[in-house]
Enzyme design. Sequence first.
Site, PDB file in Angstrom:
ATOM      1  N   HIS A  31     -21.836 -13.774  11.049  1.00 60.50           N
ATOM      2  CA  HIS A  31     -21.596 -12.618  11.952  1.00 60.50           C
ATOM      3  C   HIS A  31     -20.346 -12.830  12.806  1.00 60.50           C
ATOM      4  CE1 HIS A  31     -25.795 -11.516  10.991  1.00 60.50           C
ATOM      5  NE2 HIS A  31     -26.011 -12.820  11.119  1.00 60.50           N
ATOM      6  N   SER A  38       8.709  -8.863  15.169  1.00 64.07           N
ATOM      7  CA  SER A  38       8.624  -7.458  15.578  1.00 64.07           C
ATOM      8  C   SER A  38       9.983  -7.021  16.093  1.00 64.07           C
ATOM      9  CB  SER A  38       7.571  -7.321  16.680  1.00 64.07           C
ATOM     10  OG  SER A  38       7.807  -6.149  17.427  1.00 64.07           O
ATOM     11  N   LYS A  65       6.493 -11.976  18.850  1.00 66.38           N
ATOM     12  CA  LYS A  65       5.574 -11.811  17.727  1.00 66.38           C
ATOM     13  C   LYS A  65       5.975 -12.575  16.470  1.00 66.38           C
ATOM     14  CE  LYS A  65       2.461  -9.321  17.407  1.00 66.38           C
ATOM     15  NZ  LYS A  65       2.428  -7.865  17.289  1.00 66.38           N
ATOM     16  N   GLU A 106      -1.657  -9.812   5.306  1.00 68.59           N
ATOM     17  CA  GLU A 106      -1.972  -8.400   5.593  1.00 68.59           C
ATOM     18  C   GLU A 106      -1.666  -7.516   4.392  1.00 68.59           C
ATOM     19  OE1 GLU A 106      -0.983  -7.034   9.837  1.00 68.59           O
ATOM     20  OE2 GLU A 106       0.157  -8.876   9.618  1.00 68.59           O
TER      21      GLU A 106
END
Length: 471
Positions: free
Chosen positions: A170, A291, A297, A304
Amino acid sequence: MQASDDKKTSSLNHKSEAWSGRFDEPVAELVKRYTASVDFDKRLARVDIQGSIAHARMLGAQQIISLQDVAAIEQGLGEILQEIEAGSFEWLLDLEDVHLNIEKRLTDKIGDAGKRLHTGRSRNDQVATDVRLWLRATVDDVLSGIKALQLSIIDLAEQHADTIMPGFTHLQVAQPVTFGHHLMAYFEMLKRDAERFADARKRINRLPLGAAALAGTSYPIDRNMVAASLGFDGVCANSLDAVSDRDFAIEFSAAASVLMMHLSRFSEELVLWSSPRFAFIDIADRFCTGSSIMPQKKNPDVPELVRGKTGRVFGHLMGLLTLMKGQPLAYNKDNQEDKEPLFDTADTIVVTLQIYADMMRGIRVNADNMRQAALEGFATATDLADYLVKKGMPFRDAHEVVALAVKHGVNTQQDLADMALTELQQFSKMITEDVYSVLTLEGSVASRHHVGGTAPAQVRSAIQQARAALK
Ligand code: ARG
Protein backbone atom coordinates in the site's frame (compact mmCIF):
# COMPACT_ATOMS: atom_id res chain seq x y z
CA MET A 1 0.58 22.10 -63.06
CA GLN A 2 -1.16 20.11 -60.37
CA ALA A 3 -3.82 18.93 -62.81
CA SER A 4 -1.41 17.72 -65.45
CA ASP A 5 0.68 15.98 -62.75
CA ASP A 6 -2.39 14.18 -61.57
CA LYS A 7 -3.20 13.11 -65.07
CA LYS A 8 0.27 11.76 -65.58
CA THR A 9 0.29 9.65 -62.41
CA SER A 10 -3.25 8.45 -63.04
CA SER A 11 -2.58 7.19 -66.50
CA LEU A 12 0.63 5.55 -65.32
CA ASN A 13 -1.44 3.89 -62.65
CA HIS A 14 -4.02 2.69 -65.12
CA LYS A 15 -1.40 1.02 -67.25
CA SER A 16 0.99 -0.31 -64.67
CA GLU A 17 -1.25 -1.73 -61.97
CA ALA A 18 -1.02 -5.47 -61.71
CA TRP A 19 -4.80 -5.74 -61.56
CA SER A 20 -5.86 -2.93 -63.91
CA GLY A 21 -7.13 -4.97 -66.88
CA ARG A 22 -10.76 -5.18 -65.84
CA PHE A 23 -11.14 -1.51 -64.85
CA ASP A 24 -12.68 1.14 -67.10
CA GLU A 25 -11.39 4.17 -65.26
CA PRO A 26 -8.33 4.89 -63.14
CA VAL A 27 -8.51 4.85 -59.38
CA ALA A 28 -9.31 8.27 -57.94
CA GLU A 29 -6.27 10.13 -56.68
CA LEU A 30 -7.57 10.29 -53.12
CA VAL A 31 -8.52 6.63 -53.15
CA LYS A 32 -5.08 5.74 -54.38
CA ARG A 33 -3.56 7.49 -51.43
CA TYR A 34 -6.12 6.02 -49.07
CA THR A 35 -5.48 2.44 -50.13
CA ALA A 36 -1.73 2.53 -50.69
CA SER A 37 0.49 1.03 -48.03
CA VAL A 38 3.91 1.44 -49.60
CA ASP A 39 4.85 4.32 -47.31
CA PHE A 40 4.94 1.94 -44.37
CA ASP A 41 5.15 -1.57 -45.82
CA LYS A 42 8.34 -0.84 -47.74
CA ARG A 43 9.89 -1.78 -44.45
CA LEU A 44 9.11 -5.38 -45.43
CA ALA A 45 11.21 -5.17 -48.62
CA ARG A 46 14.05 -7.38 -47.44
CA VAL A 47 11.79 -10.19 -46.24
CA ASP A 48 9.57 -9.77 -49.30
CA ILE A 49 12.58 -10.45 -51.52
CA GLN A 50 13.71 -13.31 -49.33
CA GLY A 51 10.25 -14.88 -49.64
CA SER A 52 10.13 -14.31 -53.40
CA ILE A 53 13.47 -16.01 -53.94
CA ALA A 54 12.36 -19.05 -51.94
CA HIS A 55 9.11 -19.14 -53.92
CA ALA A 56 10.91 -18.84 -57.27
CA ARG A 57 13.38 -21.61 -56.42
CA MET A 58 10.51 -23.87 -55.52
CA LEU A 59 8.71 -23.03 -58.79
CA GLY A 60 11.93 -23.97 -60.60
CA ALA A 61 12.45 -27.19 -58.66
CA GLN A 62 8.86 -28.20 -59.40
CA GLN A 63 9.34 -27.36 -63.10
CA ILE A 64 6.57 -24.77 -62.94
CA ILE A 65 8.94 -22.16 -64.36
CA SER A 66 12.29 -22.67 -66.07
CA LEU A 67 15.59 -22.60 -64.24
CA GLN A 68 16.73 -19.74 -66.51
CA ASP A 69 13.78 -17.73 -65.24
CA VAL A 70 14.69 -18.60 -61.65
CA ALA A 71 18.24 -17.41 -62.24
CA ALA A 72 17.03 -14.15 -63.79
CA ILE A 73 14.60 -13.59 -60.91
CA GLU A 74 17.30 -14.16 -58.29
CA GLN A 75 19.71 -11.89 -60.09
CA GLY A 76 17.10 -9.17 -60.52
CA LEU A 77 15.83 -9.35 -56.93
CA GLY A 78 19.41 -9.23 -55.67
CA GLU A 79 19.99 -6.01 -57.59
CA ILE A 80 16.72 -4.56 -56.36
CA LEU A 81 17.69 -5.28 -52.77
CA GLN A 82 20.93 -3.40 -53.36
CA GLU A 83 19.03 -0.46 -54.83
CA ILE A 84 16.71 -0.41 -51.83
CA GLU A 85 19.57 -0.56 -49.37
CA ALA A 86 21.48 2.13 -51.22
CA GLY A 87 18.40 4.33 -51.11
CA SER A 88 18.22 4.64 -54.89
CA PHE A 89 15.07 2.56 -55.34
CA GLU A 90 12.13 4.68 -56.39
CA TRP A 91 9.01 3.80 -54.43
CA LEU A 92 5.82 4.67 -56.27
CA LEU A 93 2.53 5.27 -54.58
CA ASP A 94 0.92 4.31 -57.87
CA LEU A 95 2.17 0.81 -57.31
CA GLU A 96 0.27 0.57 -54.03
CA ASP A 97 2.49 -1.58 -51.85
CA VAL A 98 5.92 -3.07 -51.37
CA HIS A 99 5.00 -6.21 -53.30
CA LEU A 100 3.85 -4.51 -56.49
CA ASN A 101 6.69 -2.00 -56.38
CA ILE A 102 9.29 -4.74 -56.28
CA GLU A 103 7.53 -6.91 -58.85
CA LYS A 104 7.19 -4.03 -61.30
CA ARG A 105 10.85 -3.14 -60.96
CA LEU A 106 11.78 -6.78 -61.48
CA THR A 107 9.73 -6.96 -64.66
CA ASP A 108 11.29 -3.74 -65.91
CA LYS A 109 14.67 -5.32 -65.36
CA ILE A 110 14.20 -8.88 -66.60
CA GLY A 111 11.02 -8.88 -68.65
CA ASP A 112 8.76 -11.94 -68.79
CA ALA A 113 10.68 -13.91 -66.19
CA GLY A 114 9.67 -11.21 -63.71
CA LYS A 115 6.03 -11.68 -64.68
CA ARG A 116 6.30 -15.39 -63.92
CA LEU A 117 7.37 -14.87 -60.30
CA HIS A 118 3.80 -14.46 -59.10
CA THR A 119 2.76 -17.88 -60.47
CA GLY A 120 0.88 -19.86 -57.81
CA ARG A 121 1.05 -16.99 -55.38
CA SER A 122 -1.14 -14.09 -54.27
CA ARG A 123 -0.29 -10.94 -52.40
CA ASN A 124 -2.49 -12.40 -49.69
CA ASP A 125 -0.16 -15.27 -48.83
CA GLN A 126 2.83 -13.13 -49.75
CA VAL A 127 2.09 -10.39 -47.23
CA ALA A 128 1.23 -12.87 -44.49
CA THR A 129 4.60 -14.52 -45.11
CA ASP A 130 6.43 -11.21 -45.06
CA VAL A 131 4.89 -10.12 -41.78
CA ARG A 132 5.71 -13.45 -40.17
CA LEU A 133 9.33 -13.34 -41.36
CA TRP A 134 9.70 -9.78 -40.15
CA LEU A 135 8.06 -10.50 -36.81
CA ARG A 136 10.16 -13.60 -36.21
CA ALA A 137 13.35 -11.53 -36.56
CA THR A 138 11.81 -8.86 -34.34
CA VAL A 139 11.02 -11.40 -31.63
CA ASP A 140 14.67 -12.42 -31.70
CA ASP A 141 15.70 -8.77 -31.22
CA VAL A 142 13.23 -8.44 -28.36
CA LEU A 143 14.56 -11.58 -26.73
CA SER A 144 18.12 -10.30 -26.82
CA GLY A 145 16.93 -6.92 -25.53
CA ILE A 146 15.21 -8.58 -22.58
CA LYS A 147 18.32 -10.60 -21.86
CA ALA A 148 20.56 -7.53 -21.89
CA LEU A 149 18.22 -5.77 -19.48
CA GLN A 150 18.10 -8.81 -17.23
CA LEU A 151 21.90 -8.86 -17.11
CA SER A 152 22.11 -5.22 -16.14
CA ILE A 153 19.48 -5.78 -13.43
CA ILE A 154 21.47 -8.72 -12.09
CA ASP A 155 24.64 -6.63 -11.98
CA LEU A 156 22.95 -3.94 -9.92
CA ALA A 157 21.22 -6.52 -7.70
CA GLU A 158 24.55 -8.19 -7.00
CA GLN A 159 26.07 -4.95 -5.76
CA HIS A 160 23.07 -4.53 -3.46
CA ALA A 161 22.39 -8.00 -2.16
CA ASP A 162 22.93 -6.60 1.37
CA THR A 163 21.56 -3.09 0.94
CA ILE A 164 18.50 -2.70 3.11
CA MET A 165 15.46 -0.69 2.11
CA PRO A 166 11.89 -0.61 3.30
CA GLY A 167 9.62 -3.02 1.46
CA PHE A 168 6.19 -1.56 0.87
CA THR A 169 2.61 -2.68 0.76
CA HIS A 170 0.00 0.00 0.00
CA LEU A 171 3.07 2.21 -0.45
CA GLN A 172 3.41 2.16 3.35
CA VAL A 173 6.58 0.79 4.95
CA ALA A 174 5.89 -2.90 5.53
CA GLN A 175 9.01 -4.98 6.20
CA PRO A 176 12.67 -4.53 5.43
CA VAL A 177 13.91 -6.09 2.22
CA THR A 178 17.19 -5.96 0.39
CA PHE A 179 17.42 -3.75 -2.67
CA GLY A 180 18.94 -6.68 -4.54
CA HIS A 181 15.83 -8.72 -3.76
CA HIS A 182 13.57 -5.92 -4.94
CA LEU A 183 15.45 -5.68 -8.24
CA MET A 184 15.34 -9.42 -8.76
CA ALA A 185 11.55 -9.24 -8.69
CA TYR A 186 11.84 -7.44 -12.04
CA PHE A 187 14.25 -10.06 -13.28
CA GLU A 188 11.50 -12.65 -12.69
CA MET A 189 8.88 -10.58 -14.51
CA LEU A 190 11.20 -10.22 -17.49
CA LYS A 191 11.90 -13.92 -17.45
CA ARG A 192 8.20 -14.61 -17.92
CA ASP A 193 8.05 -11.93 -20.61
CA ALA A 194 10.81 -13.70 -22.52
CA GLU A 195 8.89 -16.97 -22.20
CA ARG A 196 5.79 -15.33 -23.64
CA PHE A 197 7.69 -14.00 -26.68
CA ALA A 198 9.46 -17.31 -27.22
CA ASP A 199 6.15 -19.10 -27.09
CA ALA A 200 4.49 -16.68 -29.51
CA ARG A 201 7.44 -17.22 -31.86
CA LYS A 202 6.42 -20.86 -32.30
CA ARG A 203 3.09 -19.82 -33.79
CA ILE A 204 4.57 -16.95 -35.78
CA ASN A 205 7.01 -19.33 -37.41
CA ARG A 206 4.61 -21.09 -39.81
CA LEU A 207 4.54 -20.58 -43.58
CA PRO A 208 1.40 -19.12 -45.22
CA LEU A 209 2.79 -19.25 -48.82
CA GLY A 210 0.97 -21.75 -50.94
CA ALA A 211 -2.39 -20.60 -49.66
CA ALA A 212 -2.38 -18.20 -52.63
CA ALA A 213 -5.43 -15.93 -52.58
CA LEU A 214 -7.42 -18.16 -50.22
CA ALA A 215 -8.06 -21.63 -51.65
CA GLY A 216 -4.57 -22.83 -52.52
CA THR A 217 -3.29 -23.20 -56.05
CA SER A 218 -3.61 -25.66 -58.92
CA TYR A 219 0.16 -25.74 -59.56
CA PRO A 220 2.14 -28.68 -58.15
CA ILE A 221 3.84 -26.58 -55.47
CA ASP A 222 6.06 -27.86 -52.64
CA ARG A 223 5.19 -25.85 -49.54
CA ASN A 224 7.52 -27.81 -47.29
CA MET A 225 10.47 -26.91 -49.46
CA VAL A 226 9.64 -23.21 -49.16
CA ALA A 227 9.06 -23.56 -45.42
CA ALA A 228 12.41 -25.24 -44.89
CA SER A 229 14.33 -22.73 -46.98
CA LEU A 230 12.83 -19.79 -45.09
CA GLY A 231 13.47 -21.40 -41.70
CA PHE A 232 9.81 -21.94 -40.83
CA ASP A 233 8.94 -24.80 -38.49
CA GLY A 234 6.14 -25.92 -40.79
CA VAL A 235 3.31 -24.69 -42.99
CA CYS A 236 -0.03 -23.15 -42.03
CA ALA A 237 -2.37 -26.10 -42.33
CA ASN A 238 -5.41 -24.32 -43.77
CA SER A 239 -5.20 -21.93 -46.69
CA LEU A 240 -8.14 -19.75 -45.57
CA ASP A 241 -6.67 -19.39 -42.11
CA ALA A 242 -3.17 -18.80 -43.50
CA VAL A 243 -4.07 -15.66 -45.44
CA SER A 244 -6.55 -14.17 -43.02
CA ASP A 245 -5.64 -14.50 -39.38
CA ARG A 246 -3.32 -12.11 -37.63
CA ASP A 247 -3.60 -13.73 -34.21
CA PHE A 248 0.18 -14.17 -34.19
CA ALA A 249 0.56 -10.39 -34.40
CA ILE A 250 -1.99 -9.99 -31.62
CA GLU A 251 -0.08 -12.44 -29.44
CA PHE A 252 3.08 -10.48 -30.02
CA SER A 253 1.29 -7.27 -29.05
CA ALA A 254 -0.15 -8.92 -25.97
CA ALA A 255 3.31 -10.05 -24.88
CA ALA A 256 4.60 -6.55 -25.63
CA SER A 257 1.82 -5.05 -23.53
CA VAL A 258 2.65 -7.22 -20.53
CA LEU A 259 6.33 -6.35 -20.94
CA MET A 260 5.53 -2.63 -21.03
CA MET A 261 3.22 -3.02 -18.03
CA HIS A 262 6.17 -4.42 -16.09
CA LEU A 263 8.55 -1.72 -17.27
CA SER A 264 5.95 0.90 -16.46
CA ARG A 265 5.72 -0.34 -12.87
CA PHE A 266 9.48 -0.32 -12.61
CA SER A 267 9.51 3.20 -14.04
CA GLU A 268 6.97 4.36 -11.49
CA GLU A 269 9.31 3.15 -8.75
CA LEU A 270 12.32 4.86 -10.31
CA VAL A 271 10.35 8.10 -10.47
CA LEU A 272 9.37 7.79 -6.80
CA TRP A 273 12.79 6.72 -5.60
CA SER A 274 14.57 9.51 -7.44
CA SER A 275 12.22 12.12 -6.01
CA PRO A 276 13.99 14.08 -3.24
CA ARG A 277 11.22 12.96 -0.87
CA PHE A 278 12.51 9.41 -1.17
CA ALA A 279 16.07 10.10 -2.38
CA PHE A 280 16.78 6.38 -2.62
CA ILE A 281 18.50 6.61 -5.98
CA ASP A 282 20.05 8.99 -8.46
CA ILE A 283 19.47 8.44 -12.14
CA ALA A 284 22.44 9.43 -14.31
CA ASP A 285 22.06 12.86 -15.88
CA ARG A 286 22.05 11.44 -19.39
CA PHE A 287 18.59 9.98 -18.74
CA CYS A 288 17.14 13.18 -17.29
CA THR A 289 16.36 16.70 -18.38
CA GLY A 290 16.07 20.01 -16.64
CA SER A 291 13.22 22.48 -16.51
CA SER A 292 13.18 25.60 -18.64
CA ILE A 293 11.84 27.63 -15.74
CA MET A 294 12.91 25.89 -12.51
CA PRO A 295 16.70 25.76 -12.34
CA GLN A 296 16.78 23.21 -9.51
CA LYS A 297 14.89 20.51 -11.39
CA LYS A 298 16.27 17.21 -12.68
CA ASN A 299 13.39 15.28 -14.16
CA PRO A 300 13.40 11.50 -14.67
CA ASP A 301 12.18 11.77 -18.26
CA VAL A 302 13.15 8.31 -19.41
CA PRO A 303 11.14 6.35 -16.83
CA GLU A 304 8.26 8.78 -17.26
CA LEU A 305 8.27 8.24 -21.02
CA VAL A 306 8.43 4.48 -20.61
CA ARG A 307 5.36 4.75 -18.40
CA GLY A 308 3.76 6.99 -21.02
CA LYS A 309 4.66 4.86 -24.04
CA THR A 310 3.03 1.89 -22.35
CA GLY A 311 -0.25 3.50 -23.35
CA ARG A 312 0.42 3.34 -27.06
CA VAL A 313 1.46 -0.31 -26.87
CA PHE A 314 -1.75 -1.20 -25.03
CA GLY A 315 -3.65 0.86 -27.61
CA HIS A 316 -2.12 -1.04 -30.51
CA LEU A 317 -3.15 -4.33 -28.92
CA MET A 318 -6.72 -3.08 -28.71
CA GLY A 319 -6.47 -1.79 -32.28
CA LEU A 320 -5.35 -5.15 -33.64
CA LEU A 321 -7.99 -7.08 -31.73
CA THR A 322 -10.64 -4.74 -33.06
CA LEU A 323 -9.19 -4.99 -36.57
CA MET A 324 -9.78 -8.74 -36.58
CA LYS A 325 -13.04 -9.11 -34.75
CA GLY A 326 -15.47 -8.37 -37.55
CA GLN A 327 -13.67 -9.95 -40.48
CA PRO A 328 -15.30 -12.82 -42.35
CA LEU A 329 -12.93 -15.35 -43.94
CA ALA A 330 -10.66 -15.01 -45.73
CA TYR A 331 -8.38 -12.04 -46.57
CA ASN A 332 -9.83 -8.55 -46.34
CA LYS A 333 -8.08 -5.29 -46.99
CA ASP A 334 -8.64 -4.47 -43.32
CA ASN A 335 -5.56 -6.53 -42.67
CA GLN A 336 -3.35 -3.96 -44.29
CA GLU A 337 -3.95 -1.99 -41.09
CA ASP A 338 -2.00 -4.56 -39.07
CA LYS A 339 1.39 -3.13 -39.98
CA GLU A 340 1.63 0.31 -38.45
CA PRO A 341 0.55 -0.77 -34.96
CA LEU A 342 2.81 -3.78 -35.18
CA PHE A 343 5.82 -1.78 -36.33
CA ASP A 344 5.25 0.90 -33.73
CA THR A 345 4.86 -1.70 -30.99
CA ALA A 346 8.09 -3.40 -32.02
CA ASP A 347 10.02 -0.13 -32.32
CA THR A 348 8.77 1.02 -28.95
CA ILE A 349 9.70 -2.09 -27.04
CA VAL A 350 13.06 -2.65 -28.73
CA VAL A 351 14.28 0.87 -27.98
CA THR A 352 12.74 0.85 -24.50
CA LEU A 353 14.61 -2.33 -23.59
CA GLN A 354 17.84 -0.89 -24.92
CA ILE A 355 17.58 2.40 -23.05
CA TYR A 356 16.46 0.65 -19.89
CA ALA A 357 19.47 -1.65 -19.80
CA ASP A 358 21.74 1.36 -20.05
CA MET A 359 19.76 3.26 -17.44
CA MET A 360 20.31 0.44 -14.93
CA ARG A 361 24.05 1.09 -15.24
CA GLY A 362 23.40 4.75 -14.52
CA ILE A 363 21.63 4.21 -11.19
CA ARG A 364 23.45 5.32 -8.05
CA VAL A 365 22.02 4.01 -4.82
CA ASN A 366 21.77 6.10 -1.64
CA ALA A 367 21.98 3.19 0.78
CA ASP A 368 21.89 5.44 3.86
CA ASN A 369 18.58 6.97 2.84
CA MET A 370 17.10 3.57 2.13
CA ARG A 371 18.24 2.35 5.50
CA GLN A 372 16.93 5.42 7.32
CA ALA A 373 13.53 4.99 5.71
CA ALA A 374 13.41 1.37 6.85
CA LEU A 375 14.33 2.41 10.39
CA GLU A 376 11.55 4.95 10.55
CA GLY A 377 8.59 2.86 9.58
CA PHE A 378 8.35 0.14 12.30
CA ALA A 379 9.48 -2.24 9.58
CA THR A 380 10.43 -4.93 12.11
CA ALA A 381 7.04 -5.05 13.84
CA THR A 382 6.27 -8.43 12.25
CA ASP A 383 9.61 -9.71 13.48
CA LEU A 384 8.64 -8.79 17.06
CA ALA A 385 5.34 -10.63 16.66
CA ASP A 386 7.13 -13.69 15.26
CA TYR A 387 9.57 -13.52 18.22
CA LEU A 388 6.65 -13.71 20.68
CA VAL A 389 5.07 -16.57 18.73
CA LYS A 390 8.31 -18.51 18.94
CA LYS A 391 8.16 -17.99 22.74
CA GLY A 392 4.69 -19.56 22.83
CA MET A 393 2.23 -16.69 22.33
CA PRO A 394 -0.57 -17.28 19.77
CA PHE A 395 0.00 -15.14 16.66
CA ARG A 396 -3.17 -13.05 16.99
CA ASP A 397 -2.25 -12.09 20.57
CA ALA A 398 1.31 -11.29 19.50
CA HIS A 399 -0.09 -9.08 16.71
CA GLU A 400 -2.07 -7.11 19.31
CA VAL A 401 0.87 -6.77 21.70
CA VAL A 402 3.07 -5.38 18.92
CA ALA A 403 0.32 -3.04 17.72
CA LEU A 404 0.27 -1.48 21.21
CA ALA A 405 4.06 -1.21 21.21
CA VAL A 406 3.96 0.51 17.81
CA LYS A 407 1.30 2.92 19.06
CA HIS A 408 3.60 3.75 21.98
CA GLY A 409 6.44 4.26 19.51
CA VAL A 410 4.36 6.63 17.41
CA ASN A 411 3.44 8.66 20.53
CA THR A 412 7.01 8.79 21.82
CA GLN A 413 8.59 9.12 18.37
CA GLN A 414 10.86 6.14 18.59
CA ASP A 415 11.23 2.90 16.68
CA LEU A 416 10.86 -0.48 18.36
CA ALA A 417 14.62 -1.04 18.36
CA ASP A 418 15.13 2.30 20.16
CA MET A 419 12.95 1.34 23.14
CA ALA A 420 14.52 0.23 26.40
CA LEU A 421 13.92 -3.36 27.46
CA THR A 422 11.74 -2.27 30.40
CA GLU A 423 9.68 -0.16 28.01
CA LEU A 424 9.09 -3.14 25.72
CA GLN A 425 8.32 -5.39 28.68
CA GLN A 426 5.29 -3.20 29.53
CA PHE A 427 3.65 -4.90 26.56
CA SER A 428 4.75 -8.46 27.31
CA LYS A 429 6.83 -10.08 30.00
CA MET A 430 7.94 -12.64 27.43
CA ILE A 431 10.26 -10.02 25.87
CA THR A 432 13.85 -10.43 27.01
CA GLU A 433 17.27 -9.05 26.06
CA ASP A 434 17.54 -11.30 22.97
CA VAL A 435 14.71 -9.32 21.33
CA TYR A 436 17.12 -6.75 19.91
CA SER A 437 18.66 -9.23 17.49
CA VAL A 438 15.28 -9.61 15.74
CA LEU A 439 14.50 -5.90 15.85
CA THR A 440 17.52 -4.95 13.78
CA LEU A 441 17.07 -4.59 10.05
CA GLU A 442 19.91 -7.02 9.36
CA GLY A 443 18.38 -9.63 11.71
CA SER A 444 15.00 -9.20 10.03
CA VAL A 445 16.20 -9.74 6.46
CA ALA A 446 18.66 -12.50 7.40
CA SER A 447 15.85 -14.47 9.06
CA ARG A 448 13.93 -14.74 5.76
CA HIS A 449 16.27 -17.42 4.67
CA HIS A 450 14.34 -19.70 2.33
CA VAL A 451 13.88 -19.96 -1.42
CA GLY A 452 12.34 -16.72 -2.63
CA GLY A 453 13.13 -14.89 0.65
CA THR A 454 14.93 -11.58 1.03
CA ALA A 455 17.94 -12.82 3.06
CA PRO A 456 21.16 -11.65 1.38
CA ALA A 457 22.34 -15.25 1.07
CA GLN A 458 19.14 -16.15 -0.76
CA VAL A 459 19.42 -13.12 -3.02
CA ARG A 460 22.95 -14.16 -3.94
CA SER A 461 21.83 -17.64 -4.77
CA ALA A 462 18.91 -16.30 -6.86
CA ILE A 463 21.40 -14.12 -8.73
CA GLN A 464 23.72 -17.03 -9.33
CA GLN A 465 20.89 -19.13 -10.75
CA ALA A 466 19.67 -16.23 -12.87
CA ARG A 467 23.11 -15.76 -14.37
CA ALA A 468 23.43 -19.44 -15.12
CA ALA A 469 20.01 -19.49 -16.78
CA LEU A 470 21.01 -16.62 -19.08
CA LYS A 471 24.19 -18.31 -20.27
N1 ARG B 1 -0.85 -4.37 -49.05
C1 ARG B 1 -1.69 -5.48 -48.77
C2 ARG B 1 -1.73 -5.78 -47.27
O1 ARG B 1 -0.91 -5.29 -46.59
C3 ARG B 1 -1.19 -6.69 -49.51
C4 ARG B 1 -2.25 -7.68 -49.82
C5 ARG B 1 -3.20 -7.11 -50.78
N2 ARG B 1 -4.12 -8.10 -51.25
C6 ARG B 1 -5.21 -7.75 -51.94
N3 ARG B 1 -5.95 -8.70 -52.35
N4 ARG B 1 -5.51 -6.51 -52.15
O2 ARG B 1 -2.56 -6.49 -46.78
